[in-house]
Design a protein around this motif. Structure first.
Motif, PDB file in Angstrom:
ATOM      1  N   ASN A 143     -10.445   7.662   3.140  1.00  0.00           N
ATOM      2  CA  ASN A 143     -11.628   8.515   2.980  1.00  0.00           C
ATOM      3  C   ASN A 143     -12.173   9.021   4.320  1.00  0.00           C
ATOM      4  O   ASN A 143     -13.369   9.277   4.445  1.00  0.00           O
ATOM      5  CB  ASN A 143     -12.736   7.778   2.217  1.00  0.00           C
ATOM      6  N   LYS A 144     -11.300   9.184   5.278  1.00  0.00           N
ATOM      7  CA  LYS A 144     -11.728   9.694   6.580  1.00  0.00           C
ATOM      8  C   LYS A 144     -11.090  11.062   6.818  1.00  0.00           C
ATOM      9  O   LYS A 144      -9.894  11.243   6.628  1.00  0.00           O
ATOM     10  CB  LYS A 144     -11.318   8.732   7.696  1.00  0.00           C
ATOM     11  N   PRO A 197      -6.375  12.630   4.743  1.00  0.00           N
ATOM     12  CA  PRO A 197      -5.102  12.078   4.250  1.00  0.00           C
ATOM     13  C   PRO A 197      -5.302  11.080   3.117  1.00  0.00           C
ATOM     14  O   PRO A 197      -6.294  10.353   3.063  1.00  0.00           O
ATOM     15  CB  PRO A 197      -4.510  11.398   5.493  1.00  0.00           C
ATOM     16  N   THR A 198      -4.355  11.071   2.225  1.00  0.00           N
ATOM     17  CA  THR A 198      -4.304  10.069   1.156  1.00  0.00           C
ATOM     18  C   THR A 198      -3.026   9.247   1.220  1.00  0.00           C
ATOM     19  O   THR A 198      -2.849   8.323   0.434  1.00  0.00           O
ATOM     20  CB  THR A 198      -4.381  10.759  -0.220  1.00  0.00           C
ATOM     21  N   ASP A 199      -2.166   9.615   2.157  1.00  0.00           N
ATOM     22  CA  ASP A 199      -0.903   8.900   2.312  1.00  0.00           C
ATOM     23  C   ASP A 199      -0.338   9.239   3.697  1.00  0.00           C
ATOM     24  O   ASP A 199      -0.777  10.207   4.347  1.00  0.00           O
ATOM     25  CB  ASP A 199       0.094   9.299   1.226  1.00  0.00           C
ATOM     26  N   ILE A 223      -0.616   8.340  10.052  1.00  0.00           N
ATOM     27  CA  ILE A 223      -0.409   7.054   9.379  1.00  0.00           C
ATOM     28  C   ILE A 223      -1.677   6.721   8.592  1.00  0.00           C
ATOM     29  O   ILE A 223      -2.761   6.579   9.166  1.00  0.00           O
ATOM     30  CB  ILE A 223      -0.078   5.950  10.392  1.00  0.00           C
ATOM     31  N   PHE A 224      -1.526   6.598   7.295  1.00  0.00           N
ATOM     32  CA  PHE A 224      -2.663   6.305   6.410  1.00  0.00           C
ATOM     33  C   PHE A 224      -2.777   4.794   6.228  1.00  0.00           C
ATOM     34  O   PHE A 224      -1.806   4.109   5.899  1.00  0.00           O
ATOM     35  CB  PHE A 224      -2.462   6.988   5.059  1.00  0.00           C
ATOM     36  N   VAL A 225      -3.991   4.273   6.469  1.00  0.00           N
ATOM     37  CA  VAL A 225      -4.240   2.831   6.349  1.00  0.00           C
ATOM     38  C   VAL A 225      -5.188   2.602   5.188  1.00  0.00           C
ATOM     39  O   VAL A 225      -6.352   3.050   5.229  1.00  0.00           O
ATOM     40  CB  VAL A 225      -4.833   2.257   7.654  1.00  0.00           C
TER      41      VAL A 225
END
Length: 367
Positions: A143-144, A197-199, A223-225
Motif C-alpha cells: 500500500n505504498k 505495486p502489488t507484486d 521488489i514488493f514486500v
C-alpha cells in the motif's frame, strides 16, 4: 576553395553556353528522404536519361558535388563523394555523405541545370543520447505509492518516452514527461512514473527516435514486500538471533568455567609447592639447631637433673659428716718427695661415717 569556385564557374559556363541541350535529357527518378544517426552515412540517388551533360548535387542550397559526363565527379569535400552507375535506361549518380552531422539536416537537391529539372529530398540527422534510471532496484512495502524517474539527456530530436511493466505497455496517464532544449540544439526529457505495486515486477523505460532501429531502454526491479511476510521474516530473524545468542553464551560459559578450574588448580599447585619448600627449610633449620645443642653438650657437659642444692633441704635434725677440707685443683710436689720407695702400697680406707639418711651428692669432675 579553388575547386568550389571551379565548380561554380563551370556550372555558369555550361548554363550560358549550352542552352539548347536541356531538351535532350531529363531526370527519371530523384532522391528520397533519409533519416540517419549522427556519425553514420547518408546516401541519395539521382537517375537521368541518356544524353545528359552535367549533374549537380546541392545541400541546403550549396553545391557539394558536380558530375560532368566527359570528366566524371568533381568533389569539393572529403565528406561528400559519389558512385556512378550506367544502364540502358540512363545514368545514376549516388551521393554519399560520410560522418553526418546535425548541421547536415535539410534539403538535398539533384539538378541538371535545366528549367524544371530539379529533384530534391530531405535529410534528417538525429542524435542518440543517454537514458538511465538512478536506482536499479527498489523495495516497496504494501500500500505504498512510489515515483520512478527516467532521464534522457542529449537527444535530437526529443525522444518519445514510454513505460512497460513485465513486457506490457503502461498507459500514458500514469506517467508525466517533460522536455527541454539546450543551447547546443540537443533535447533532454524527464519522465516520472507513479506506481502502487502489488507484486514484484520489472519496469522498463523506453526512449525512441526515428533513426534508431530499436528503442533505447533502462530497467528497474521493484521488489514488493508483503506485511505478513515481513512480520514472519522478522519473527524468524528474531528466533535465529535468540538461538545464536544462546549458543554464544553457552560457549562463553564453558570457556569461563574451564578458565576458573585452571586458575584454581594452578593456585593449589603453587600453594602446595610453597608449603613443601617451607617444610624443607624448617626441617633443615631444626636439624641445624639439634646439631648446635649436641655440640654445646659435648663441649660443656650435661647437667645432672637429679641434683638438689643442700641449702634447699632442711638438715637441722640430721647429723652431718665433718666437712672435708677443700681440695685444690693444683698439686705441688717437691723434688725431695719424688723418690722411689719400696714400701708396699696401702689401699686407702673408705670412711664409714655417712649421713644417717642418704642424700644425693653432686660430683663435679674438673678436667
Amino acid at each position: 576553395m579553388e575547386r568550389f569556385q571551379r565548380v561554380i564557374f563551370l556550372s555558369l559556363f555550361l548554363t550560358a553556353s549550352l542552352p539548347g541541350l536541356g531538351s535532350c535529357y531529363s531526370i527519371i527518378s530523384g532522391p528520397t528522404n533519409a533519416t540517419v544517426l549522427a556519425g553514420s552515412e547518408a546516401r541519395f540517388n539521382c537517375t537521368v536519361s541518356a544524353g545528359w551533360v552535367i549533374l549537380i548535387w546541392l545541400s541546403n542550397g550549396n553545391p557539394v558535388l558536380t558530375v560532368i559526363n566527359s570528366q566524371g565527379a568533381v568533389e569539393t569535400s572529403d565528406r561528400f563523394t559519389s558512385q556512378n552507375y550506367t544502364s540502358s535506361s540512363g545514368f545514376t549518380s549516388e551521393l554519399i555523405i560520410r560522418n553526418t552531422q546535425l548541421s547536415d539536416s535539410g534539403k538535398i537537391e539533384c539538378s541538371t541545370q535545366q528549367p524544371s529539372e530539379t529533384s530534391f529530398a530531405f535529410l534528417s540527422v538525429q542524435v542518440n543520447g543517454t537514458l538511465f534510471i538512478k536506482n536499479s532496484t527498489l523495495t516497496v512495502k504494501e500500500n505504498k505509492t512510489i515515483e520512478i524517474v527516467c532521464e534522457a539527456l542529449g537527444w535530437a530530436p526529443a525522444p518519445d518516452i514510454t513505460w512497460m511493466t513485465n513486457d506490457s505497455f503502461i498507459g500514458n496517464l500514469r506517467y508525466v514527461t517533460k522536455q527541454s532544449q539546450g543551447s547546443n540544439g540537443l533535447h533532454d526529457a524527464l519522465s516520472i512514473l507513479t506506481l502502487t505495486p502489488t507484486d514484484t515486477e520489472i519496469l522498463t523505460c523506453l526512449a525512441d527516435i526515428e533513426a534508431l532501429p530499436n528503442p533505447q531502454n533502462a530497467n528497474v526491479t521493484v521488489i514488493f514486500v508483503n506485511s505478513t511476510i515481513e512480520n514472519g521474516y522478522s519473527e524468524d530473524n528474531r528466533s535465529s538471533w535468540v538461538i545464536v545468542l544462546a549458543v554464544v553464551l553457552s560457549f562463553l560459559g564453558i570457556v569461563l568455567l574451564i578458565t576458573i578450574i585452571v586458575v584454581v588448580v594452578r593456585c593449589c599447585y603453587l600453594k602446595k609447592k610453597g608449603s613443601t619448600y617451607q617444610s624443607e627449610i624448617r626441617k633443615v633449620s631444626l636439624e641445624k639447631t639439634k646439631e648446635g645443642d649436641l655440640e654445646n653438650r659435648e663441649r660443656h657437659g650435661s647437667e645432672n637433673q637429679g641434683y638438689i642444692p643442700e641449702e634447699l633441704r632442711n638438715t637441722d635434725g640430721v647429723p652431718r659428716i665433718a666437712s672435708l677440707p677443700p681440695v685444690s685443683s693444683k698439686f705441688t710436689v717437691t723434688a725431695a718427695d719424688l723418690h722411689t720407695s719400696s714400701v708396699p702400697k696401702v689401699r686407702p680406707q673408705r670412711r664409714t661415717n655417712y649421713l644417717i639418711s642418704p642424700k644425693k651428692i653432686r660430683n663435679v669432675t674438673l678436667v
